[in-house]
Design an enzyme around this catalytic site. Structure first.
Site, PDB file in Angstrom:
ATOM      1  N   SER A 298       0.872  -1.225   0.123  1.00  0.00           N
ATOM      2  CA  SER A 298       0.003  -0.022   0.153  1.00  0.00           C
ATOM      3  C   SER A 298       0.881   1.217   0.013  1.00  0.00           C
ATOM      4  O   SER A 298       0.448   2.249   0.574  1.00  0.00           O
ATOM      5  CB  SER A 298      -1.009  -0.017   1.399  1.00  0.00           C
ATOM      6  OG  SER A 298      -1.934   1.200   1.091  1.00  0.00           O
TER       7      SER A 298
ATOM      8  N   HIS B 264      18.719  17.509  16.918  1.00  0.00           N
ATOM      9  CA  HIS B 264      17.941  16.673  17.288  1.00  0.00           C
ATOM     10  C   HIS B 264      17.501  16.193  15.927  1.00  0.00           C
ATOM     11  O   HIS B 264      16.960  16.576  15.115  1.00  0.00           O
ATOM     12  CB  HIS B 264      16.731  17.008  17.916  1.00  0.00           C
ATOM     13  CG  HIS B 264      15.633  15.905  18.230  1.00  0.00           C
ATOM     14  ND1 HIS B 264      15.688  15.126  19.423  1.00  0.00           N
ATOM     15  CD2 HIS B 264      14.315  15.487  17.814  1.00  0.00           C
ATOM     16  CE1 HIS B 264      14.793  14.266  19.212  1.00  0.00           C
ATOM     17  NE2 HIS B 264      13.821  14.733  18.204  1.00  0.00           N
TER      18      HIS B 264
ATOM     19  N   SER C 123      15.128  12.316  14.697  1.00  0.00           N
ATOM     20  CA  SER C 123      14.287  11.322  15.157  1.00  0.00           C
ATOM     21  C   SER C 123      13.309  11.023  13.990  1.00  0.00           C
ATOM     22  O   SER C 123      13.314  11.593  13.095  1.00  0.00           O
ATOM     23  CB  SER C 123      13.110  11.999  16.044  1.00  0.00           C
ATOM     24  OG  SER C 123      12.146  11.063  16.297  1.00  0.00           O
TER      25      SER C 123
ATOM     26  N   GLY D  86      10.145   9.752  14.540  1.00  0.00           N
ATOM     27  CA  GLY D  86       8.886  10.013  15.128  1.00  0.00           C
ATOM     28  C   GLY D  86       8.161   8.783  15.227  1.00  0.00           C
ATOM     29  O   GLY D  86       6.803   8.867  15.017  1.00  0.00           O
ATOM     30  N   ARG D  87       8.752   7.609  15.290  1.00  0.00           N
ATOM     31  CA  ARG D  87       7.764   6.542  15.341  1.00  0.00           C
ATOM     32  C   ARG D  87       8.018   5.867  16.910  1.00  0.00           C
ATOM     33  O   ARG D  87       8.687   6.074  17.500  1.00  0.00           O
ATOM     34  CB  ARG D  87       8.244   5.368  14.408  1.00  0.00           C
ATOM     35  CG  ARG D  87       8.092   5.981  12.852  1.00  0.00           C
ATOM     36  CD  ARG D  87       8.901   5.248  11.957  1.00  0.00           C
ATOM     37  NE  ARG D  87       8.146   4.085  11.410  1.00  0.00           N
ATOM     38  CZ  ARG D  87       8.481   3.446  10.363  1.00  0.00           C
ATOM     39  NH1 ARG D  87       9.804   3.528   9.774  1.00  0.00           N
ATOM     40  NH2 ARG D  87       7.641   2.248  10.048  1.00  0.00           N
TER      41      ARG D  87
ATOM     42  N   SER E 246      11.241   2.931  16.906  1.00  0.00           N
ATOM     43  CA  SER E 246      11.672   4.427  17.285  1.00  0.00           C
ATOM     44  C   SER E 246      13.201   4.606  17.176  1.00  0.00           C
ATOM     45  O   SER E 246      13.839   3.898  17.840  1.00  0.00           O
ATOM     46  CB  SER E 246      11.090   4.681  18.616  1.00  0.00           C
ATOM     47  OG  SER E 246      11.649   5.998  19.125  1.00  0.00           O
TER      48      SER E 246
ATOM     49  N   ASN F 257      20.065  12.963  20.347  1.00  0.00           N
ATOM     50  CA  ASN F 257      20.446  14.490  20.527  1.00  0.00           C
ATOM     51  C   ASN F 257      22.147  14.624  20.488  1.00  0.00           C
ATOM     52  O   ASN F 257      22.627  13.944  21.170  1.00  0.00           O
ATOM     53  CB  ASN F 257      19.950  15.021  21.910  1.00  0.00           C
ATOM     54  CG  ASN F 257      18.392  14.781  21.870  1.00  0.00           C
ATOM     55  OD1 ASN F 257      17.592  15.506  20.981  1.00  0.00           O
ATOM     56  ND2 ASN F 257      18.047  14.180  22.955  1.00  0.00           N
TER      57      ASN F 257
ATOM     58  N   ASP G 106      17.184   3.963  22.072  1.00  0.00           N
ATOM     59  CA  ASP G 106      16.331   3.413  20.927  1.00  0.00           C
ATOM     60  C   ASP G 106      17.430   2.845  20.016  1.00  0.00           C
ATOM     61  O   ASP G 106      16.971   2.035  19.418  1.00  0.00           O
ATOM     62  CB  ASP G 106      15.668   4.782  20.221  1.00  0.00           C
ATOM     63  CG  ASP G 106      14.398   5.076  21.043  1.00  0.00           C
ATOM     64  OD1 ASP G 106      13.818   4.357  21.671  1.00  0.00           O
ATOM     65  OD2 ASP G 106      14.068   6.150  20.969  1.00  0.00           O
TER      66      ASP G 106
END
Length: 300
Positions: A133, A169, A171, A173-174, A179, A183, A214
């Site tokens: 998808s 920073h 990221s 965003g998950r 994730s 930093n 993470d």
């Protein structure tokens, strides 16, 4: 020959042709090449005030971005695979990057220093993958705050132009378990010679070594420093980015080469080659070689 060795050869060749570059590229009168002072408003004559959007890193769209080893089973160092089964990802996807900066404080340190806010976003989009998808495989967000102070001295014909310190920073965003974020406190140093520019950015990670990290050991793969060599002439741009972990044993890093060439007005063709670790955060400990082809836009 591995791609990483090839890029180092490109790096040496790029540095060597500066004396012959005047006639290498055809002139495009409509395209103005910015100096370091113009890009970062270092001299009084280049100051443009605050809260005006400016270009930062390359702004591009690549409808074709191919990986020789796309990461179908991401996992952190020492962790379990994120998914029970490898994802059915296509090796060819769309990649795009948007990037801009704006000055938020001008002439704050002895009347010369400035503070900038920058933002860069990189997307890897499986747009050709109808079976899944057409998802975005990875989105990386990178806001940063940079204090810059101009320099004005020369050595061996090279002009030192600026020094700075920034908070960065990055990221995706998950949520867990995919994730990825970190930093950094980054130093900035830039020099210039004719049409060449060199940015040196060493950094220190601020949030590593915790139990809920993470991406453990990310600095051992994505690196502890970056060197960015840029050559711009008549709308053409050669851009080499080298990152390295600065470890003598078990050394890791990456090399990225970009060539941007004029097509019409402010539109340019864009070729990108990458080899190494950390092309994006989900792939921070994943080695691959990628080739991208698309368009980019002239710095504004």
């Amino acid at each position: 020959m591995q791609f990483s060795r090839l890029f180092y050869v490109i790096f040496l060749v790029t540095l060597s042709f500066s004396s012959n570059a005047q006639g290498l590229f055809k002139k495009k009168d409509s395209i103005v090449t910015k100096t370091l002072s113009q890009s970062w408003e270092l001299e009084k004559k280049d100051k443009n005030g605050t809260f005006k959007l400016n270009s930062y890193k390359p702004f591009y769209v690549m409808p074709v971005h191919w990986s020789n080893r796309i990461n179908k089973q991401p996992q952190s160092v020492g962790g379990e695979p994120v998914f029970d089964e490898p994802l059915e990802l296509h090796s060819t996807e769309v990649k795009f990057q948007i990037s801009f900066k704006t000055k938020v404080l001008q002439s704050f340190l002895f009347g010369k220093g400035d503070i900038w806010v920058g933002y860069t976003q990189v997307a890897h989009w499986q747009v050709y993958n109808q079976k899944l998808s057409r998802p975005f495989r990875e989105l990386n967000y990178e806001p940063e705050l940079i204090a810059v102070y101009p320099l004005n001295f020369s050595f061996f014909g090279v002009k030192a132009k600026m020094i700075g310190l920034g908070f960065n920073h990055q990221s995706n965003g998950r949520p867990d378990p995919i994730s990825r974020s970190w930093n950094r406190l980054m130093a900035h140093f830039a020099i210039e010679r004719n049409d060449f520019q060199l940015y040196l950015k060493p950094w220190i990670r601020l949030d590593g070594g915790t139990a809920d990290d993470d991406n453990p050991e990310i600095e051992d793969y994505l690196g502890r420093a970056e060197a960015n060599v840029i050559y711009r002439k008549n709308g053409h741009s050669l851009d080499l980015v080298v990152r390295n972990s600065l470890k003598f044993n078990d050394n890791h890093g990456s090399v990225q080469f970009n060539y941007m060439y004029p097509i019409k007005n402010n539109l340019r063709g864009h070729l990108q080659l990458f080899s190494g670790y950390g092309e994006n955060l989900i792939d921070y400990n994943h080695y691959q070689t990628t080739v991208g082809l698309g368009i980019s836009f002239v710095e504004w």
